[in-house]
Design an enzyme around this catalytic site. Structure first.
Site, short mmCIF file in Angstrom:
data_model
loop_
_atom_site.label_atom_id
_atom_site.label_comp_id
_atom_site.label_asym_id
_atom_site.label_seq_id
_atom_site.Cartn_x
_atom_site.Cartn_y
_atom_site.Cartn_z
N ASP A 43 4.89 -31.45 -4.32
CA ASP A 43 5.99 -31.13 -5.22
C ASP A 43 5.62 -30.06 -6.26
O ASP A 43 6.28 -29.90 -7.27
CB ASP A 43 6.50 -32.40 -5.92
N HIS A 246 -9.04 -6.50 3.16
CA HIS A 246 -8.26 -7.45 2.35
C HIS A 246 -9.08 -8.68 1.93
O HIS A 246 -8.53 -9.78 1.80
CB HIS A 246 -6.98 -7.87 3.08
N ASP A 263 -10.43 -4.24 -6.38
CA ASP A 263 -9.08 -3.70 -6.24
C ASP A 263 -8.16 -4.71 -6.91
O ASP A 263 -7.93 -5.80 -6.38
CB ASP A 263 -8.74 -3.55 -4.74
N ASP A 274 -2.16 -0.66 -9.67
CA ASP A 274 -2.98 -0.87 -8.46
C ASP A 274 -4.19 0.05 -8.58
O ASP A 274 -4.07 1.25 -8.38
CB ASP A 274 -2.12 -0.54 -7.23
N HIS A 353 -7.46 3.61 6.72
CA HIS A 353 -6.14 3.39 6.10
C HIS A 353 -5.61 4.70 5.53
O HIS A 353 -6.32 5.70 5.49
CB HIS A 353 -6.21 2.30 5.03
N HIS A 357 0.53 4.89 -1.26
CA HIS A 357 1.83 4.24 -1.03
C HIS A 357 2.62 4.31 -2.32
O HIS A 357 2.05 4.52 -3.40
CB HIS A 357 1.62 2.78 -0.59
N HIS A 364 3.42 -2.41 -2.95
CA HIS A 364 3.80 -1.46 -1.90
C HIS A 364 5.31 -1.30 -2.06
O HIS A 364 6.09 -2.07 -1.51
CB HIS A 364 3.42 -1.97 -0.51
N GLU A 393 -5.77 6.68 -2.93
CA GLU A 393 -6.84 5.70 -2.74
C GLU A 393 -7.70 5.93 -1.50
O GLU A 393 -7.72 5.10 -0.59
CB GLU A 393 -6.25 4.29 -2.71
N TYR A 397 -15.88 3.04 4.63
CA TYR A 397 -16.38 1.70 4.94
C TYR A 397 -17.33 1.82 6.12
O TYR A 397 -16.90 2.22 7.22
CB TYR A 397 -15.20 0.78 5.28
N ARG A 414 -13.91 2.26 -2.31
CA ARG A 414 -12.56 2.81 -2.43
C ARG A 414 -12.38 3.24 -3.88
O ARG A 414 -12.90 2.58 -4.80
CB ARG A 414 -11.50 1.78 -2.01
N GLU A 416 -9.22 4.27 -6.34
CA GLU A 416 -7.75 4.24 -6.34
C GLU A 416 -7.17 4.37 -7.73
O GLU A 416 -7.54 3.64 -8.65
CB GLU A 416 -7.27 2.90 -5.73
#
Ligand code: GLY
Ligand code: MN
Ligand code: MN
Length: 446
Positions: A43, A246, A263, A274, A353, A357, A364, A393, A397, A414, A416
């Site tokens: 709940d 991710h 990130d 971001d 990637h 964006h 996004h 960004e 890798y 990265r 960004e």
């Protein structure tokens, strides 16, 4: 009671702009629900987050609400929301209720959400088009189909139900691409707070700490500056974890000699930031780390140079790719000529990637990446215009492999930032945290 934005004018202006757009297409009625509350377990609910399109037009952040806009000779904006409920409010806090909400949020009229089934079918009558989201969930889709069926059932001689369903999301995505001054102000706040959080994490980092300890620094800084939530799940990835795109903030220990990739960005008044920074846990980049790090910064700079009116959304990606691909060749991670590597896509092993964006109410964000045009035809990339906000960004890798120099193994980086397109170029909103390697090392020594 959920706090409304101080100034409701921008929301009214957006409704007026949408209505004008609908009128230009022959008129109709727009019907839009906010997001449902979501259960977490048993709940306990997830923290509630309103629907972005709904908020964009209303400023209203309570659950269980619908917006109805009617474009005609006499435009009308209606809100359906929860009625006051003194007993429930003891547990959950004050609700606006239709009467106060209409006044405070600038609607022509507001009604209890309990009247929707009675009122909606009549409102649909004689409207040439229904503007509603295409992707309604099962519950809301069923409600909408029910109202349409009831409208058809009520149609008498000379009265008709809408004959067209147009995707409201398309019109709103187009509007949301260009941020108005109030949106930009909120995005600046989100950017500033998020940059401060990254700087805080850099100062706090030490070998032996866990990834989650840095996440705690970020969350503390977001919240103590009034941000309502993280804009998305924070990524705090030490060492090889950074090569998992991710990876969430986990419980790995950050070792001396590791890089850590963060990130993370907050949501302030519904708008996202971001940011990604990658820095050495011990305060000093090693030679190979620094070589790849500087490459991502140079790639980002190249992309920022072409992030301006007159260039397309894709130009930044192409500019970043050229820098990264040349760097990968120089560092002996790839063989061949620059044109050959770009042509073959061999770089995608290390950079898989895209470079950015749209950013706004959603991390996004809504907005077509191509110019409007007929379906089925190849449409050109969207041309950048002042007021658009996008991330830049680039990353690299490197997973261990026999044909990859071992000194680069397990490095994931990265860089960004969030760019607001201006009349003459772009402004990076998130440079409250340094990006230059020496400046980061200096900050970490503080
Ligand atoms: N944090 C999500 C992204 O960078 O796109
Ligand atoms: Mn991003
Ligand atoms: Mn990001």
């Amino acid at each position: 009671m959920s706090l409304p934005p101080n100034d409701i004018t921008p929301f009214q202006q957006r409704r007026a702009r949408l209505l004008a757009r609908m009128r230009a297409q022959g008129g109709g009625i727009a019907v839009l629900p906010t997001a449902p509350a979501a259960m977490r377990n048993r709940d306990a609910e997830h923290p509630y987050r309103h629907d972005s399109d709904f908020y964009y037009l209303s400023g209203f952040i309570e659950p269980e609400a619908w917006l109805v806009l009617i474009a005609g000779a006499d435009d009308r904006s209606l809100l359906f929301c929860r009625p006051r409920h003194p007993e429930q409010e003891i547990w959950e806090g004050l609700r606006w209720g239709p009467e106060a909400a209409a006044e405070r949020f600038g609607f022509d009229d507001a009604h209890s959400i309990e009247t929707l089934d009675q009122v909606l079918p009549d409102l649909l009558l004689d409207q040439p088009a229904l503007y509603a989201p295409m992707g309604l969930d099962d519950t809301r889709g069923k409600q909408m189909r029910g109202w349409l069926a009831a409208a058809r059932g009520r149609a008498r001689a000379g009265r008709r139900a809408p004959e067209q369903w147009r995707d409201l999301g398309v019109a709103l995505a187009e509007m949301r691409l260009i941020k108005d001054p109030d949106e930009i102000a909120a995005m600046r706040r989100a950017a500033r707070i998020s940059a401060g959080a990254h700087a805080r994490a850099m100062r706090a980092a030490r070998p032996g700490m866990h990834e989650y300890e840095l996440e705690a620094e970020l969350l503390y800084e977001f919240r103590r500056h009034g941000a309502q939530a993280p804009a998305y799940g924070s990524i705090v990835a030490a060492g090889a974890n950074a090569c998992v795109l991710h990876y969430p903030a986990g419980d790995a220990v950050m070792k001396d000699g590791d890089l850590v990739l963060i990130d993370a960005g907050c949501e302030f008044d519904s708008y996202a930031a971001d940011i990604t920074r990658t820095f050495p846990v011990n305060g000093r980049y090693s030679g190979p780390q620094r070589a790849l790090y500087d490459l991502t910064v140079a790639a980002q700079e190249a992309a920022a140079q072409v992030t301006r009116p007159g260039r397309s959304f894709n130009d930044g990606h192409l500019a970043a790719l050229r820098v990264l691909a040349q760097g990968l060749i120089d560092e002996k991670l790839l063989e061949g000529s620059l044109d050959g590597v770009l042509e073959s896509g061999a770089y995608s092993r290390f950079y898989m990637h895209r470079t950015g964006h749209w950013l706004g109410l959603d991390v996004h964000d809504a907005g077509d990446y191509r110019e409007p045009g007929p379906i089925g035809e190849e449409r050109p990339w969207r041309m950048l215009q002042p007021g658009m906000v996008l991330t830049i960004e680039p990353g690299l890798y490197v997973r261990p492999a026999d044909d990859v120099p071992a000194r680069f193994w397990d490095i994931g980086i990265r860089t960004e930032d969030d760019a607001l397109v201006t009349d003459t170029g772009c402004e990076l909103l998130t440079r409250g945290v340094p990006v230059d390697a020496r400046e980061i090392e200096a900050l970490m020594r503080e």
